[in-house]
Motif scaffolding. Structure first.
Motif, short mmCIF file in Angstrom:
data_model
loop_
_atom_site.label_atom_id
_atom_site.label_comp_id
_atom_site.label_asym_id
_atom_site.label_seq_id
_atom_site.Cartn_x
_atom_site.Cartn_y
_atom_site.Cartn_z
N ASP A 1 13.27 -0.06 6.24
CA ASP A 1 12.98 1.33 6.54
C ASP A 1 11.70 1.77 5.85
OD1 ASP A 1 15.42 1.40 7.85
OD2 ASP A 1 16.47 2.38 6.18
N VAL A 2 11.03 2.74 6.45
CA VAL A 2 9.86 3.36 5.84
C VAL A 2 10.26 4.79 5.50
CG1 VAL A 2 7.46 4.05 6.17
CG2 VAL A 2 8.29 1.93 7.20
N LEU A 3 10.04 5.18 4.26
CA LEU A 3 10.38 6.52 3.79
C LEU A 3 9.10 7.29 3.54
CD1 LEU A 3 13.06 5.45 1.15
CD2 LEU A 3 13.41 6.00 3.56
N VAL A 4 9.03 8.50 4.10
CA VAL A 4 7.86 9.35 3.90
C VAL A 4 8.33 10.72 3.46
CG1 VAL A 4 6.40 8.11 5.56
CG2 VAL A 4 7.74 10.06 6.33
N VAL B 1 0.86 -1.19 0.00
CA VAL B 1 0.00 0.00 0.00
C VAL B 1 0.89 1.23 0.00
CG1 VAL B 1 -1.94 -1.14 1.15
CG2 VAL B 1 -0.24 0.04 2.53
N SER B 2 0.34 2.37 -0.39
CA SER B 2 1.17 3.57 -0.46
C SER B 2 0.73 4.66 0.50
CB SER B 2 1.15 4.13 -1.89
OG SER B 2 -0.17 4.49 -2.25
N LEU B 3 -0.32 4.42 1.25
CA LEU B 3 -0.84 5.44 2.15
C LEU B 3 -0.93 4.90 3.57
CD1 LEU B 3 -2.03 8.33 2.29
CD2 LEU B 3 -4.27 7.29 1.98
N ILE C 1 14.09 11.41 16.59
CA ILE C 1 12.96 11.20 17.48
C ILE C 1 12.33 9.84 17.17
CG2 ILE C 1 12.51 13.67 17.69
CD1 ILE C 1 10.07 13.17 15.82
N VAL C 2 11.57 9.33 18.11
CA VAL C 2 10.86 8.07 17.91
C VAL C 2 9.43 8.39 17.54
CG1 VAL C 2 10.05 5.96 19.03
CG2 VAL C 2 12.31 6.85 19.58
N LEU C 3 8.94 7.72 16.51
CA LEU C 3 7.55 7.87 16.13
C LEU C 3 7.01 6.55 15.62
CD1 LEU C 3 7.69 7.90 12.86
CD2 LEU C 3 8.05 10.32 13.15
N ALA C 4 5.74 6.54 15.30
CA ALA C 4 5.09 5.33 14.78
C ALA C 4 4.52 5.62 13.40
CB ALA C 4 3.97 4.88 15.72
N TYR C 5 4.45 4.59 12.60
CA TYR C 5 3.82 4.68 11.28
C TYR C 5 2.87 3.49 11.16
CZ TYR C 5 3.10 5.65 6.41
OH TYR C 5 2.50 5.98 5.22
N GLU C 6 1.64 3.77 10.78
CA GLU C 6 0.62 2.72 10.67
C GLU C 6 0.01 2.75 9.30
OE1 GLU C 6 -3.22 0.78 10.59
OE2 GLU C 6 -2.90 2.91 10.28
N ALA C 7 -0.22 1.56 8.74
CA ALA C 7 -0.96 1.43 7.49
C ALA C 7 -1.78 0.15 7.58
CB ALA C 7 -0.02 1.38 6.29
N ASP C 8 -2.84 0.11 6.79
CA ASP C 8 -3.69 -1.07 6.82
C ASP C 8 -4.42 -1.22 5.50
OD1 ASP C 8 -6.17 0.57 6.91
OD2 ASP C 8 -5.52 1.00 8.95
N SER D 1 1.90 9.48 2.30
CA SER D 1 2.31 8.36 1.46
C SER D 1 3.67 7.86 1.93
CB SER D 1 2.35 8.79 -0.01
OG SER D 1 3.19 9.90 -0.18
N HIS D 2 3.98 6.62 1.57
CA HIS D 2 5.23 6.02 2.01
C HIS D 2 5.76 5.04 0.98
CE1 HIS D 2 2.42 2.81 3.17
NE2 HIS D 2 3.45 2.01 2.96
N VAL D 3 7.01 4.68 1.17
CA VAL D 3 7.67 3.62 0.42
C VAL D 3 8.44 2.79 1.43
CG1 VAL D 3 9.53 3.12 -1.23
CG2 VAL D 3 7.87 4.90 -1.74
N VAL D 4 8.42 1.47 1.28
CA VAL D 4 9.22 0.60 2.13
C VAL D 4 10.53 0.32 1.38
CG1 VAL D 4 9.36 -1.66 3.24
CG2 VAL D 4 7.19 -0.41 3.21
#
Length: 135
Positions: free
Chosen positions: A45-48, A19-21, A68-75, A38-41
């Motif tokens: 790594d996840v690139l945004v 998925v891209s979003l 910094i630490v953050l979270a990225y979620e996609a489904d 949007s993102h790319v794996v």
């Protein structure tokens, strides 16, 4: 009755790449914030893409300091059947500093907003979790 199956790291990252979003989850002015992006794996790594705006400062660490630490979620969950999957990546951020690499990577994520790019953020995955919702 629906079942929930935990995903291993490799399968979670594979699904994330389909998925891209997704949603970036971070702290902005001491409050939780969530922004769709949007993102790319790339490997693990996840690139945004970063857009110009007030939240950019909350996502990028001061140069020379740890990210910094953050979270990225996609489904991908079907709205009718409620079957699908969800993946969360938690990790340290890093602004891609090399200009050539940043320009190349900025072209990868498909921007869904019509705003200028303020760079590319790499999320180095420390913790990858996910689950699949089955029948």
């Amino acid at each position: 009755m629906r079942s929930t199956q935990q995903l291993d790291r490799a399968e979670a990252l594979r699904l994330l790449g389909t998925v891209s979003l997704g949603r970036i989850v971070f702290t902005h002015q001491a409050l939780p914030a969530i922004r769709p992006t949007s993102h790319v794996v790339a490997g693990e790594d996840v690139l945004v893409r970063l857009d110009e705006g007030a939240s950019r400062a909350s996502l990028v660490a001061t140069p020379g300091e740890p990210g910094i630490v953050l979270a990225y979620e996609a489904d991908a969950i079907d709205p009718e059947t409620h079957l699908g999957w969800s993946v969360v990546v938690v990790g340290y951020t890093e602004l891609i500093a090399d200009r050539d690499e940043a320009e190349r990577l900025a072209a990868l994520p498909d921007p869904w907003r019509n705003q200028p790019s303020a760079g590319v953020l790499r999320i180095r995955s420390e913790l990858v979790t996910g689950f699949r919702l089955g029948p």
